[in-house]
Scaffold this active site. Structure first.
Site, short mmCIF file in Angstrom:
data_model
loop_
_atom_site.label_atom_id
_atom_site.label_comp_id
_atom_site.label_asym_id
_atom_site.label_seq_id
_atom_site.Cartn_x
_atom_site.Cartn_y
_atom_site.Cartn_z
N ARG A 212 0.80 -1.12 0.17
CA ARG A 212 0.13 -0.04 0.00
C ARG A 212 0.94 1.22 0.11
NH1 ARG A 212 -2.53 -3.16 4.09
NH2 ARG A 212 -4.71 -3.89 3.31
N HIS B 154 -7.90 -15.99 12.32
CA HIS B 154 -6.56 -16.51 12.31
C HIS B 154 -6.24 -17.85 12.54
CE1 HIS B 154 -4.76 -12.15 12.19
NE2 HIS B 154 -5.40 -12.08 13.06
N ASP C 200 -1.60 -21.49 9.45
CA ASP C 200 -0.85 -20.41 8.66
C ASP C 200 0.07 -20.95 7.51
OD1 ASP C 200 -2.19 -18.35 9.49
OD2 ASP C 200 -0.50 -17.64 11.02
#
Length: 393
Positions: free
Chosen positions: A39, A129, A159
């Site tokens: 970003r 998560h 993850d």
């Protein structure tokens, strides 16, 4: 040395959390050129440690020139890693339909979508998560812990194994199919709930068999591999460190017991001692566990390491990260698997890198690589596509 297996493959990785960057890191380690799209508002909120060899460009896709720049980059790339919730890339104008298909900008693109919850399930729009994905997979309920609740293995299973590594696997499958069959790319969907279930097939299949399986048919903490068996567990030593024991096979159990008894101090009270037959007699397991607990606590980890070293006892010390790193001259995180001819980058190329990759650090050189000329750069800067603080390149 032969060229790295993924040399010539360009990956556009949109900045995200652990599994996406990890997937990009694995691809980079094996030769891919990985460009992270950040970003323009500033640095990422959570530090990204998976940055070695990667480069960063900061682009705002919400202005026309920024969107066109990203389309141009993706059109010239092989892989895109999308770490966002379902629908985000479509709203940005960068969904798969823009690139794939006969009218798409890059029909050879492998478009990897990495989400937490299944993209078509009831949780698809929720934040989550690793622990949440692990919970929905059914695997968390089977993991060791206390009698009241299971424990979770950091954020490794969902993850990195069910997410990041399964993403790499899907990308490689799609690249292989493109190279050997169709010549075309495709969407690769990975969600961490399903990925965790896939890497956990062994316990899940046994659990589905119910009483027909001796591995995971009992309640948590009562099975062979979840701490229920005293010969597959971790024990505390006198110095507060630990030893791991995993002597499942009878011959290994016999070796372990023989070595363990010989390793006890002469003044250790031997009111009861196990025999090789104790392993198969579950009624003796409580006594065996107490025997092992008391025995290991009678001496240090270093002592027990020496007792079992170079034997088939299946007992080794539980090392701390700094200790484990000393076992090898290279980092413990060096790429696996190890190939005999097309091995990954040398250790010197993988270590000693700064832990963070500054946002937009390589913007100028990346623009040049993708053929962005000076007049186009002027438009990008004027529209704020490269960030408001950037006055020139």
């Amino acid at each position: 040395m032969s060229a790295l297996p993924l040399a010539g493959v360009t990956v556009i990785e949109f900045a995200g959390l652990a599994p996406g960057p990890y997937a990009g890191q694995v691809l980079q380690d094996w030769g891919a050129r990985v460009i992270r799209v950040d970003r323009v508002e500033g640095t990422n909120s959570i530090p990204d440690f998976f940055v070695r060899g990667k480069r960063s460009i900061a682009v705002n896709p919400k202005v026309p020139s920024g969107l066109n720049l990203l389309k141009r980059m993706i059109r010239q790339s092989d892989v895109l890693i999308d770490p966002f919730r379902p629908g985000v890339m479509e709203r940005l104008g960068l969904g798969p339909d823009v690139f794939l298909g006969e009218d798409g900008l890059n029909d050879g693109l492998v478009y990897a979508r990495l989400s937490g919850f299944p993209p078509k399930g009831p949780y698809k729009d929720m934040a989550g998560h690793d622990i949440n994905y692990l919970a929905l997979s059914g695997v968390l309920s089977m993991l060791p812990g206390s009698s009241e609740k299971p424990a979770f293995p950091l954020n490794i299973m969902a993850d990195f194994a069910g997410g990041g590594m399964m993403c790499v696997f899907g990308v490689l499958l799609a690249l292989f199919e493109r190279a050997t069959k169709s010549g075309k790319g495709q969407v690769v969907d990975i969600d961490m709930v399903s990925g965790t279930r896939y890497i956990s097939l062994f316990p899940l299949v046994h659990a589905d068999q119910g009483s027909g399986s001796q591995l995971f048919s009992r309640p948590r903490g009562k099975n062979l591999l979840d701490g229920g068996a005293p010969f597959y567990d971790v024990y505390v030593c006198s110095d507060g460190c630990w030893m791991s024991v995993g002597c499942i096979e009878p011959q290994f159990f016999k070796t372990f017991i023989d070595r363990f008894i010989k390793g006890l101090d002469k003044d250790f009270p031997l009111k009861w001692r196990p025999s090789p037959e104790t392993q198969a007699n579950q009624e003796e397991w409580p006594e065996l566990r107490k025997f092992l607990v008391d025995g290991f606590r009678s001496n240090t980890r270093e002592h027990w390491t020496e007792v079992f070293h170079n034997t088939d006892s299946c007992a080794v010390p539980v090392l701390f990260p700094s200790e484990a790193a000393k076992l090898s001259s290279e980092e413990a995180s060096l790429p696996q698997p190890s190939l005999s001819r097309t091995y990954p980058r040398k250790a010197a190329e993988l270590t000693g890198r700064p832990p963070f990759l500054p946002t937009g650090q390589h913007t100028e050189e990346i623009l040049d690589e993708f053929g962005i000329v000076a007049s186009e750069k002027v438009v990008l800067m004027a529209e704020g596509a490269l960030g408001t603080k950037r006055s020139k390149l």
